[in-house]
Scaffold this motif. Structure first.
Motif, PDB file in Angstrom:
ATOM      1  N   GLN A 184     -23.524 -61.423 -58.458  1.00 14.51           N
ATOM      2  CA  GLN A 184     -23.245 -62.227 -59.271  1.00 14.51           C
ATOM      3  C   GLN A 184     -21.671 -62.146 -59.906  1.00 14.51           C
ATOM      4  O   GLN A 184     -21.194 -61.592 -61.006  1.00 14.51           O
ATOM      5  N   GLU A 187     -20.939 -64.631 -61.740  1.00 13.30           N
ATOM      6  CA  GLU A 187     -21.202 -64.692 -63.491  1.00 13.30           C
ATOM      7  C   GLU A 187     -20.859 -63.543 -63.762  1.00 13.30           C
ATOM      8  O   GLU A 187     -20.832 -63.808 -65.278  1.00 13.30           O
ATOM      9  N   VAL A 204     -30.528 -67.679 -60.666  1.00 17.33           N
ATOM     10  CA  VAL A 204     -31.054 -65.751 -60.949  1.00 17.33           C
ATOM     11  C   VAL A 204     -32.347 -66.337 -59.632  1.00 17.33           C
ATOM     12  O   VAL A 204     -33.217 -67.144 -59.086  1.00 17.33           O
ATOM     13  N   ASP A 206     -34.991 -63.963 -60.175  1.00 18.80           N
ATOM     14  CA  ASP A 206     -35.733 -62.380 -60.258  1.00 18.80           C
ATOM     15  C   ASP A 206     -36.805 -63.698 -60.987  1.00 18.80           C
ATOM     16  O   ASP A 206     -36.467 -63.572 -62.296  1.00 18.80           O
ATOM     17  N   PHE A 218     -32.999 -63.089 -66.177  1.00 16.74           N
ATOM     18  CA  PHE A 218     -31.367 -63.095 -66.087  1.00 16.74           C
ATOM     19  C   PHE A 218     -30.282 -61.953 -66.592  1.00 16.74           C
ATOM     20  O   PHE A 218     -30.825 -61.118 -67.120  1.00 16.74           O
ATOM     21  N   PRO A 219     -29.341 -61.986 -66.140  1.00  9.83           N
ATOM     22  CA  PRO A 219     -28.290 -60.601 -66.045  1.00  9.83           C
ATOM     23  C   PRO A 219     -28.035 -59.996 -67.420  1.00  9.83           C
ATOM     24  O   PRO A 219     -28.055 -60.938 -68.715  1.00  9.83           O
ATOM     25  N   TRP A 222     -25.574 -61.678 -69.869  1.00  6.44           N
ATOM     26  CA  TRP A 222     -25.099 -62.717 -69.584  1.00  6.44           C
ATOM     27  C   TRP A 222     -25.608 -63.102 -71.713  1.00  6.44           C
ATOM     28  O   TRP A 222     -26.865 -63.509 -71.728  1.00  6.44           O
ATOM     29  N   GLY A 285     -31.681 -70.614 -63.855  1.00  8.74           N
ATOM     30  CA  GLY A 285     -30.142 -69.798 -63.475  1.00  8.74           C
ATOM     31  C   GLY A 285     -28.512 -69.930 -64.893  1.00  8.74           C
ATOM     32  O   GLY A 285     -29.421 -70.385 -66.180  1.00  8.74           O
TER      33      GLY A 285
END
Length: 329
Positions: A184, A187, A204, A206, A218-219, A222, A285
């Motif tokens: 990441q 990102e 992504v 996950d 998502f992260p 983010w 994503g």
């Protein structure tokens, strides 16, 4: 509103908001860029500061918004629900504050009424997209932000302590065109540099399926554009899908390969859930996807009960406007 930007200096436009996460769209005729922030602009900042209320124009409205029509027939406060001229009556209560009430009621009505977007005819392709900018563009943006390699690395590492830390060498190598060696990286750099997803289109991993629902995580850090691509095994027929981001949902008509984009507005948002018919799966994503169709408009509350705090807030704005002293001029 329209405003001419002075050449060579830029400008600051200051506005006031009362609703959470309002959508602001800016179009610049010619080259340039826009940053967003909050707070009161200090004096002597070195560029013009314009108050939006001085240049804003409220456009003509020939007819009521459809969401307001639905709301007026079903769930607006009882004092207006049974009256055919409820909005005219509202004007009498509010006087010149009618735009405040209109905005609040319209936002509340649209929040409840979810519209369906047909994206099935949008261009679709399974071709890969560039994962990130690459090269010296990162360096130019970092320098424009006034950040050193060490500053950038520390800020990126602080975004998620569960990920391996970012070092100066990682960023230096990326700016020289090398492949990122830490999870990441692009990102996290996009978030630190305030690029709002424009420097990367990162998928992504996950993604969990459970029956007709697919959950996309998502992260955690983010904030910005995210995208979802719909893929079908076997015969490619159009179908329906629903994006659920509690307490909101958005209904879609989809086709194989089509990509849609919306926004993750804050780090505390839960995973995105996608309701799909049998035979469908998704890729997802973060960042700006070049083929994505914007579906930010037309989201509605899953139910009034789930979204009660949201509706209560909108109506509190209307109530405050009603109780404020009337202006006669």
């Amino acid at each position: 509103m329209d405003y001419e930007i002075p050449a060579g200096t830029g400008m600051f436009l200051q506005a006031y908001a009362f609703a959470s996460n309002p959508a602001v769209h800016v179009r610049i005729d010619g080259g340039g860029w826009v940053d967003f922030g909050y707070g009161i602009m200090p004096t002597g900042i070195g560029a013009p500061v314009v108050d939006a209320v001085d240049v804003a124009v409220v456009g003509p409205r020939g007819e009521l918004d459809q969401a307001l029509v639905v709301a007026s027939k079903s769930w607006l406060p009882h004092r207006f629900r049974s009256e055919t001229g409820w909005f005219s009556n509202l004007k009498k209560h509010l006087g010149h504050r009618v735009e405040v009430a209109r905005n609040a009621l319209s936002a509340a009505a649209k929040a409840l009424v979810s519209t369906k977007s047909d994206v099935s005819s949008s261009p679709a392709s399974l071709d890969e997209v560039p994962r990130h900018w690459g090269g010296e563009q990162y360096q130019r943006l970092r320098n424009a932000r006034g950040l050193s390699l060490l500053d950038t690395a520390e800020l990126a590492s602080d975004l998620d302590s569960s990920l391996p830390p970012v070092t100066k060498d990682h960023i230096h190598r990326l700016e020289r065109g090398a492949t990122p060696r830490v999870p990441q990286l692009v990102e996290r750099l996009d978030a630190v540099l305030g690029a709002d997803g424009r420097t990367c289109t990162a998928e992504v991993t996950d993604i969990q399926s459970a029956g007709r629902f697919t959950e996309v995580t998502f992260p955690t850090y983010w904030v910005g554009p995210v995208w979802v691509q719909f893929l079908r095994a076997g015969q490619a027929e159009n179908d329906s899908a629903t994006l659920l981001w509690s307490p909101w949902h958005k209904r879609l008509t989809i086709s194989d390969g089509v990509v849609v984009t919306t926004r993750r507005s804050e780090p505390s948002m839960p995973p995105l859930r996608v309701e799909l018919a049998s035979g469908w799966r998704v890729h997802a994503g973060v960042g700006v996807h070049p083929r994505a169709v914007d579906v930010n408009e037309g989201w509605g509350l899953i139910s009034r009960e789930v979204g009660f705090p949201v509706l209560s807030y909108y109506f509190s704005v209307v109530e405050q406007a009603m109780r404020a002293p009337r202006r006669d001029s």
